[in-house]
Design a protein around this motif. Structure first.
Motif, PDB file in Angstrom:
ATOM      1  N   ARG A 150      -5.059   3.089  -3.292  1.00 53.67           N
ATOM      2  CA  ARG A 150      -5.849   2.050  -4.330  1.00 53.67           C
ATOM      3  C   ARG A 150      -7.177   2.370  -4.110  1.00 53.67           C
TER       4      ARG A 150
ATOM      5  N   ASP B 133      -2.198  -3.047  10.959  1.00 55.41           N
ATOM      6  CA  ASP B 133      -2.218  -2.644   9.532  1.00 55.41           C
ATOM      7  C   ASP B 133      -3.561  -3.338   8.893  1.00 55.41           C
ATOM      8  N   VAL B 134      -4.661  -2.448   9.071  1.00 56.20           N
ATOM      9  CA  VAL B 134      -5.750  -2.947   8.669  1.00 56.20           C
ATOM     10  C   VAL B 134      -5.921  -3.293   7.057  1.00 56.20           C
ATOM     11  N   SER B 135      -5.300  -2.311   6.517  1.00 58.79           N
ATOM     12  CA  SER B 135      -5.293  -2.550   4.871  1.00 58.79           C
ATOM     13  C   SER B 135      -4.655  -4.068   4.711  1.00 58.79           C
TER      14      SER B 135
ATOM     15  N   THR C 244       0.766   3.159   5.301  1.00 56.25           N
ATOM     16  CA  THR C 244      -0.089   2.069   6.227  1.00 56.25           C
ATOM     17  C   THR C 244      -0.901   3.105   7.084  1.00 56.25           C
ATOM     18  N   LEU C 245      -2.190   2.856   6.909  1.00 62.36           N
ATOM     19  CA  LEU C 245      -3.351   3.567   7.584  1.00 62.36           C
ATOM     20  C   LEU C 245      -3.264   3.050   9.050  1.00 62.36           C
TER      21      LEU C 245
ATOM     22  N   PRO D  27     -13.231  -0.636   2.030  1.00 61.22           N
ATOM     23  CA  PRO D  27     -12.907  -1.188   3.495  1.00 61.22           C
ATOM     24  C   PRO D  27     -12.106  -0.439   4.346  1.00 61.22           C
ATOM     25  N   LEU D  28     -11.463   0.455   3.875  1.00 62.22           N
ATOM     26  CA  LEU D  28     -10.610   1.608   4.879  1.00 62.22           C
ATOM     27  C   LEU D  28     -11.868   2.665   5.436  1.00 62.22           C
TER      28      LEU D  28
ATOM     29  N   LEU E 190      -9.365  -0.405  -1.886  1.00 70.19           N
ATOM     30  CA  LEU E 190      -8.969  -0.497  -0.592  1.00 70.19           C
ATOM     31  C   LEU E 190     -10.002   0.953   0.191  1.00 70.19           C
TER      32      LEU E 190
ATOM     33  N   VAL F 160      -5.039   3.239  12.031  1.00 71.90           N
ATOM     34  CA  VAL F 160      -6.503   3.161  12.872  1.00 71.90           C
ATOM     35  C   VAL F 160      -6.173   3.640  14.118  1.00 71.90           C
TER      36      VAL F 160
ATOM     37  N   THR G  93       0.908  -1.062   0.214  1.00 75.44           N
ATOM     38  CA  THR G  93       0.101   0.129   0.044  1.00 75.44           C
ATOM     39  C   THR G  93       0.858   1.271  -0.070  1.00 75.44           C
TER      40      THR G  93
ATOM     41  N   PRO H  84      -7.752  -6.631   3.350  1.00 77.63           N
ATOM     42  CA  PRO H  84      -8.267  -6.881   2.161  1.00 77.63           C
ATOM     43  C   PRO H  84      -7.038  -7.177   0.961  1.00 77.63           C
ATOM     44  N   VAL H  85      -5.627  -6.524   1.361  1.00 77.01           N
ATOM     45  CA  VAL H  85      -4.616  -6.890   0.457  1.00 77.01           C
ATOM     46  C   VAL H  85      -4.571  -8.554   0.268  1.00 77.01           C
TER      47      VAL H  85
END
Lengths: 343, 343, 343, 343
Positions: B276, D251-253, B249-250, B282-283, B279, B252, B246, D256-257
């Protein structure tokens, strides 16, 4: 740039990719394989966003081929460059010692630090009049008064001045005093500032952003170069990692890597990367040994009274050792300590 | 702040530490133990450099006790704040959807994106007229012409405008058009810009620096608050890590952590963190579920033609799903989607 | 350990903290201040989880005071140690060159590499018979057959052997051939393996985990030391960061930092950190200059045919330069190249 | 894999690259362009080291095209998989709640935790009998005694057991008690252990290494799959970054990845990633909202007495809220809470 489509990619997926690419003014050549299709791109791909393309239907991977910087690249300029600052060279044949106080506080403190620096072999004086600080409650520098002090000390010691500029609006003012403008790590992607120093008619020292890849660092240099100024010196000063024992992690590998990719000189700041006085001399030796074209070091006559980063400043005893390093180590690499060249 | 001396610390070591501390105008209280001595500090310790103190003789550790930010801290302001932007609340009782194109390109594209955004439930319009780009060869935005387009679209759609400012010199101009000023991730420590937006009389959205700790992010907010502006919304947009799948890195976790430390609202940018399109939804769900007070999302009528970050923009089909998320998810957290409040 | 309670902490919050602390067999001393209360801890705090305590009601911060490792700490063992491997010292007075092929492939390749290594000044031979590989489809090493080849080459060249062990079950076997056991970066927290090598009666080279803090690295060493083995050499080999131009980022600062915290020798692996042949010599010079007690380097007679990490291996021309570095650089630091000592 | 040669590459450079590639049994196709030459590779490139190739003369870049994992890849297995653990599904149609104590301490504590877990909706019981701890002085688990306690509690509550194995030598023992084997973050590249659990005939939960890229995580899963076991559940548990406010950065992303790249189910551990009780529920909501196929959570009847990670354990009040999340949130995503299926 090359776009690799997965086996599941449909004709529509491929055409969507081609449309995106062409919309950015780039030519797209489609090569169909048994399991995969590859789209080759020719033209200015800098408008294209690889991560975004990666998210499109059917796309497996996106790979960049050309370097995204041109003026600072070694590809079109194979000889490594030497930048001169008030007659002092920074380049492949020499090791330049830049030293001085982190922040200019008083005329006396600045002069004393400059004399210490010169005695240790420094031929350029560093000193901050405008200080970018994480906390708004921390000392922010003396501003123009600090620049005047630096100019007086240059007069007294003969050392040309390197000093930081933190805002595009101040560039003209700082350039009227300084021999070299410094752009700090927090401003490594302050593009307005980069463009302003690019137009200021002074050599620039560009610190690497603490989170910048080497490529992004060279792109930042390209912003400066685009305004017609190629007198740029890159300065590695540590990157941010998970390790907390040091303020940042000095990336010594970045020196030979950047020197291979770019013709610009590369120096190292061992004071700010470690943030600890006991690491400055070991990291200085490592920097010169890895091939750096110079080092920039904090010194202070009374670090315990410093208003900024005092405890990382070298003191008298250390400076003799530093002088020894500057005398012996460059020769081992076929270099010499840089001195001012007669005009 | 507390300084822990090691068993090997001498009387001179302890006195040196006390001298440094007192030189910064801070009181030092020495407690001697059998094996260790602890120096407790009282006063404004923001002038002190913990990493540097750690490098002094005899020092084992340096630990900070007080938070280094005050105005944005929840300590003195236990109620969480709500910021209003053109009548639209961003705060603890609501989830605010901000959407629009990454960059303003044409009047038609901006209006179409705004209508898409509004249909999906957005009550604020985002759109960039000044774009900070890593490459000097990438599209840099339309400047004031872009601001005028945004103002026209606001007129047409009723959506207040959020737009980025990248240089202190442009703040006045941007503030004359915008309902909310955005400071981007690359300018998270551009202190001149932070101070300028603090004085501009407009709510500010402050993106987290991609390499900023939560504490540094709050310190950046403190720079704005110091100029008298507490209408600040924090925006988590992903941090830089070793993962390359990605764009960033989000983080959260930063949402509840920042909400616990500060009274300011915290929103999330799921478009730029992942980079992307697949994503973004979902995010967005993750962001609202973790407790974010809003999200800011890229939409574009024809992402394949976008001049900036097109492939991460949501398109029509996604927007219906987004509208569903905004309708159902906030209620599960005892919140409602934010709408403009009558004047 | 010190726990700082916030001004909002209730009496119940404080008592909960004290209960948790006492449940772990640690004494808790409560100091009430006007705005804050501090809980000081005395005893074995290793059972306590600082991050967890931080999440308890009313807790503002948790700060550790004592070092969590004891046997490898310099606190109780101020003299730096020297470890002997088959008569070759690794310690503060010398720079030890360990070299050889990444993986043992054939008798001829191993012997040729050993002769190249010896000619360049190496006095210990490295070579892997058990290879931990990210991909299950990559070459995993020759196993015991590789160990026998190493033993034959030791016979022929007189060079003691350093080789990796990747599974606790193999420790006895590997120790029956090796002069020094190597624990690799991927096993830096494989505690069963650490304990097994601690009991094997051989010196151990412990590579730093690519994501380990210096403190965690020393804790891993403590696992070995606990089993009665203090013949441990620490090896810095690069950490994982956001930078992708090099395989990992060599953390040269870790050398002086670890030497200050621990009495164990510290060496550097410039081959695996950079992952590029063109960086090996610059990083070797940096490692010795920063004060490393040795370096471990990949060489291969025909890198283009190597089954593992070939392209980072030094070849003939490089080795002359390496021999020159080993001849000239240690002296500058008051050290000498390590040679085997007569029994 | 594609190798891009720079304009300065000589014929010899190109031939060297071809030799290296062919030595690894891979075919090389050379395409000469005006400014660049590209070498396309066909065959099993897993033996090739991209970083190493990058260091060879004339090489500008090396880009991988195929995924390096096959059995766990979604490319050849487009349907997402469901893994059954003692009759309880983990897969795309459900959200599975796994809960229990971090460490098994006593029969009473384990039973109480299991009852709490079940009341909150858990259908699988977690609990550690073998604990990998950073410090050798911390509680290391009850070993087989702990496994027997877990088996008794399974008898009593009907909950199948998930428990960690830390050493290849213990796999058979642990598998004789457990319904699912867990491989922890510190063993994510302990290849001997991965192979042993792959052969153990039990479903495996594979935690992501705290420094593993998503690709390395899938490669670790491939090690397990290679031994014939495809009943693998991936578990995201936070990665190591520069942020210190949380133990790791969730890393919640990655959810889905990884679900897009692999057919394996993906769950999340919100307890260990944050390391703070106040973050567990927000992160649980985020995990389910982003699309995780389950969550694994620490609960403890008396966290203040826990021997391991107590302060991050949920307690009674939190569990009601957790039960509410499990009841309401999965439905919003078209899923249901997972329950044991009749045999």
């Amino acid at each position: 740039m090359v776009i690799v489509m997965g086996p599941e990619a449909t004709q529509v997926d491929i055409e969507s990719v081609v449309t995106v690419v062409q919309a950015a003014g780039v030519e797209a050549f489609v090569s169909r394989g048994v399991r995969r299709t590859i789209v080759g791109l020719v033209g200015d791909v800098t408008q294209l966003d690889a991560a975004g393309l990666r998210g499109m239907g059917g796309v497996r991977d996106v790979m960049r081929v050309s370097t995204p910087y041109k003026l600072v690249s070694r590809e079109n300029h194979p000889e490594r460059s030497t930048v001169h600052v008030g007659g002092v060279p920074i380049g492949p044949d020499t090791v330049t010692l830049i030293a001085g106080p982190c922040a200019v506080e008083t005329p006396g403190q600045t002069l004393d630090a400059a004399l210490m620096a010169r005695a240790a072999g420094a031929t350029l004086l560093r000193g901050g009049a405008f200080k970018p600080r994480t906390s708004p409650y921390a000392f922010q520098g003396l501003g123009e008064r600090g620049l005047r002090i630096l100019a007086d000390v240059r007069e007294e010691t003969g050392l040309p001045i390197v000093t930081e500029v933190v805002d595009a609006q101040d560039v003209e003012l700082v350039a009227s005093y300084a021999d070299m403008l410094q752009v700090g790590t927090r401003n490594a992607q302050n593009f307005a500032l980069l463009q302003a120093v690019g137009a200021a008619g002074r050599p620039v020292m560009l610190k690497r952003g603490m989170n910048a890849t080497i490529e992004e660092w060279l792109m930042a240099a390209e912003y400066i170069a685009q305004r017609g100024n190629l007198d740029i010196v890159l300065c590695e000063r540590g990157i941010r990692t998970f390790e907390t024992a040091t303020r940042n992690t000095l990336d010594v590998s970045a020196v030979p890597v950047a020197q291979r990719l770019s013709h610009l000189p590369v120096i190292v700041d061992p004071s700010h990367s470690g943030g600890r006085r006991d690491l400055v001399l070991p990291l200085t030796r490592a920097a010169i040994a890895v091939g750096a074209d110079g080092v920039i070091i904090d010194v202070h006559p009374q670090p315990e009274l410093a208003l900024c980063d005092g405890p990382q400043a070298l003191i008298d005893g250390d400076l003799e050792e530093l002088a020894g390093v500057m005398r012996d180590l460059p020769a081992l690499l076929g270099k010499s300590a840089a001195v001012a060249q007669p005009a």
